[in-house]
Design a protein around this motif. Structure first.
Motif, PDB file in Angstrom:
ATOM      1  N   GLY A 171      40.944  49.719 -46.288  1.00  0.00           N
ATOM      2  CA  GLY A 171      40.012  49.072 -45.365  1.00  0.00           C
ATOM      3  C   GLY A 171      40.431  49.267 -43.919  1.00  0.00           C
ATOM      4  O   GLY A 171      39.607  49.579 -43.053  1.00  0.00           O
ATOM      5  N   LYS A 172      41.735  49.101 -43.639  1.00  0.00           N
ATOM      6  CA  LYS A 172      42.263  49.336 -42.287  1.00  0.00           C
ATOM      7  C   LYS A 172      42.007  50.779 -41.866  1.00  0.00           C
ATOM      8  O   LYS A 172      41.625  51.048 -40.729  1.00  0.00           O
ATOM      9  CB  LYS A 172      43.765  49.073 -42.231  1.00  0.00           C
ATOM     10  CG  LYS A 172      44.159  47.642 -42.262  1.00  0.00           C
ATOM     11  CD  LYS A 172      45.691  47.556 -42.185  1.00  0.00           C
ATOM     12  CE  LYS A 172      46.204  46.160 -42.331  1.00  0.00           C
ATOM     13  NZ  LYS A 172      47.675  46.104 -42.247  1.00  0.00           N
ATOM     14  N   TYR A 173      42.249  51.702 -42.782  1.00  0.00           N
ATOM     15  CA  TYR A 173      42.054  53.121 -42.485  1.00  0.00           C
ATOM     16  C   TYR A 173      40.618  53.389 -42.049  1.00  0.00           C
ATOM     17  O   TYR A 173      40.380  54.029 -41.023  1.00  0.00           O
ATOM     18  CB  TYR A 173      42.404  53.972 -43.708  1.00  0.00           C
ATOM     19  CG  TYR A 173      41.966  55.405 -43.570  1.00  0.00           C
ATOM     20  CD1 TYR A 173      42.682  56.292 -42.772  1.00  0.00           C
ATOM     21  CD2 TYR A 173      40.830  55.872 -44.214  1.00  0.00           C
ATOM     22  CE1 TYR A 173      42.273  57.609 -42.630  1.00  0.00           C
ATOM     23  CE2 TYR A 173      40.416  57.183 -44.086  1.00  0.00           C
ATOM     24  CZ  TYR A 173      41.146  58.048 -43.284  1.00  0.00           C
ATOM     25  OH  TYR A 173      40.733  59.346 -43.143  1.00  0.00           O
ATOM     26  N   PHE A 174      39.666  52.896 -42.827  1.00  0.00           N
ATOM     27  CA  PHE A 174      38.275  53.170 -42.484  1.00  0.00           C
ATOM     28  C   PHE A 174      37.850  52.480 -41.189  1.00  0.00           C
ATOM     29  O   PHE A 174      37.090  53.055 -40.407  1.00  0.00           O
ATOM     30  CB  PHE A 174      37.338  52.799 -43.632  1.00  0.00           C
ATOM     31  CG  PHE A 174      37.288  53.858 -44.688  1.00  0.00           C
ATOM     32  CD1 PHE A 174      36.657  55.067 -44.465  1.00  0.00           C
ATOM     33  CD2 PHE A 174      37.904  53.656 -45.907  1.00  0.00           C
ATOM     34  CE1 PHE A 174      36.629  56.054 -45.424  1.00  0.00           C
ATOM     35  CE2 PHE A 174      37.876  54.634 -46.885  1.00  0.00           C
ATOM     36  CZ  PHE A 174      37.240  55.845 -46.642  1.00  0.00           C
ATOM     37  N   LEU A 175      38.339  51.282 -40.926  1.00  0.00           N
ATOM     38  CA  LEU A 175      37.980  50.591 -39.688  1.00  0.00           C
ATOM     39  C   LEU A 175      38.624  51.230 -38.464  1.00  0.00           C
ATOM     40  O   LEU A 175      37.963  51.448 -37.452  1.00  0.00           O
ATOM     41  CB  LEU A 175      38.386  49.121 -39.745  1.00  0.00           C
ATOM     42  CG  LEU A 175      37.505  48.199 -40.566  1.00  0.00           C
ATOM     43  CD1 LEU A 175      38.076  46.786 -40.549  1.00  0.00           C
ATOM     44  CD2 LEU A 175      36.076  48.184 -40.075  1.00  0.00           C
ATOM     45  N   VAL A 176      39.913  51.543 -38.559  1.00  0.00           N
ATOM     46  CA  VAL A 176      40.661  51.995 -37.392  1.00  0.00           C
ATOM     47  C   VAL A 176      40.546  53.507 -37.182  1.00  0.00           C
ATOM     48  O   VAL A 176      40.221  53.965 -36.086  1.00  0.00           O
ATOM     49  CB  VAL A 176      42.150  51.583 -37.516  1.00  0.00           C
ATOM     50  CG1 VAL A 176      42.969  52.142 -36.370  1.00  0.00           C
ATOM     51  CG2 VAL A 176      42.265  50.075 -37.577  1.00  0.00           C
ATOM     52  N   TYR A 226      36.230  47.629 -48.539  1.00  0.00           N
ATOM     53  CA  TYR A 226      37.613  47.550 -49.022  1.00  0.00           C
ATOM     54  C   TYR A 226      38.310  46.274 -48.577  1.00  0.00           C
ATOM     55  O   TYR A 226      39.096  45.708 -49.334  1.00  0.00           O
ATOM     56  CB  TYR A 226      38.400  48.788 -48.599  1.00  0.00           C
ATOM     57  CG  TYR A 226      38.029  50.001 -49.419  1.00  0.00           C
ATOM     58  CD1 TYR A 226      38.380  50.083 -50.761  1.00  0.00           C
ATOM     59  CD2 TYR A 226      37.304  51.049 -48.870  1.00  0.00           C
ATOM     60  CE1 TYR A 226      38.031  51.180 -51.531  1.00  0.00           C
ATOM     61  CE2 TYR A 226      36.945  52.150 -49.636  1.00  0.00           C
ATOM     62  CZ  TYR A 226      37.312  52.206 -50.957  1.00  0.00           C
ATOM     63  OH  TYR A 226      36.956  53.287 -51.725  1.00  0.00           O
ATOM     64  N   LEU A 227      38.044  45.795 -47.366  1.00  0.00           N
ATOM     65  CA  LEU A 227      38.660  44.543 -46.920  1.00  0.00           C
ATOM     66  C   LEU A 227      38.124  43.344 -47.693  1.00  0.00           C
ATOM     67  O   LEU A 227      38.869  42.417 -48.001  1.00  0.00           O
ATOM     68  CB  LEU A 227      38.465  44.357 -45.417  1.00  0.00           C
ATOM     69  CG  LEU A 227      39.315  45.280 -44.556  1.00  0.00           C
ATOM     70  CD1 LEU A 227      38.920  45.156 -43.090  1.00  0.00           C
ATOM     71  CD2 LEU A 227      40.797  45.004 -44.737  1.00  0.00           C
ATOM     72  N   THR A 228      36.843  43.364 -48.016  1.00  0.00           N
ATOM     73  CA  THR A 228      36.275  42.283 -48.832  1.00  0.00           C
ATOM     74  C   THR A 228      36.903  42.293 -50.213  1.00  0.00           C
ATOM     75  O   THR A 228      37.273  41.247 -50.759  1.00  0.00           O
ATOM     76  CB  THR A 228      34.747  42.427 -48.941  1.00  0.00           C
ATOM     77  OG1 THR A 228      34.184  42.327 -47.629  1.00  0.00           O
ATOM     78  CG2 THR A 228      34.142  41.352 -49.825  1.00  0.00           C
TER      79      THR A 228
END
Length: 100
Positions: free
Chosen positions: A15-20, A31-33
């Motif tokens: 999730g971090k990868y896709f956001l950042v 992914y974060l959910t």
């Protein structure tokens, strides 16, 4: 049982990868959910709160590719790859520390 905490950590990192890195809130939110739900299943309410504070709506939104909105989104980062491959790709790209 099993390795719920490992699945939670893997989903958080992807999730971090896709956001950042990818600036893709669609997949990042998914992914974060999922990470938040898995941490909750594991009983780590403190980690759930940390994700909610750090990522806000991204950790509380199930409008990703498998969420309730079910819109069709073609992401070249995921298309044709298994979730395991996506996690490995994100881990290699970011080389994030386990705790942040």
């Amino acid at each position: 049982g099993g390795f719920v905490q490992d699945a939670a950590l893997a989903n958080e990192r992807v999730g971090k990868y896709f956001l950042v890195e990818r600036m893709d809130s669609y997949w990042g939110s998914h992914y974060l959910t999922r990470a938040k739900d898995l941490y909750n299943d594991w009983g780590s309410t403190a980690k759930v709160k940390q994700l909610e504070l750090k990522y806000g709506e991204s950790a509380n939104n199930d409008s990703g590719p498998f969420g309730s909105s079910r819109s069709r989104h073609d992401s070249s980062a995921i298309k044709g790859r298994s979730q395991f491959q996506a996690i490995a790709m994100a881990d290699k790209a970011l080389n994030l520390p386990l705790l942040s």
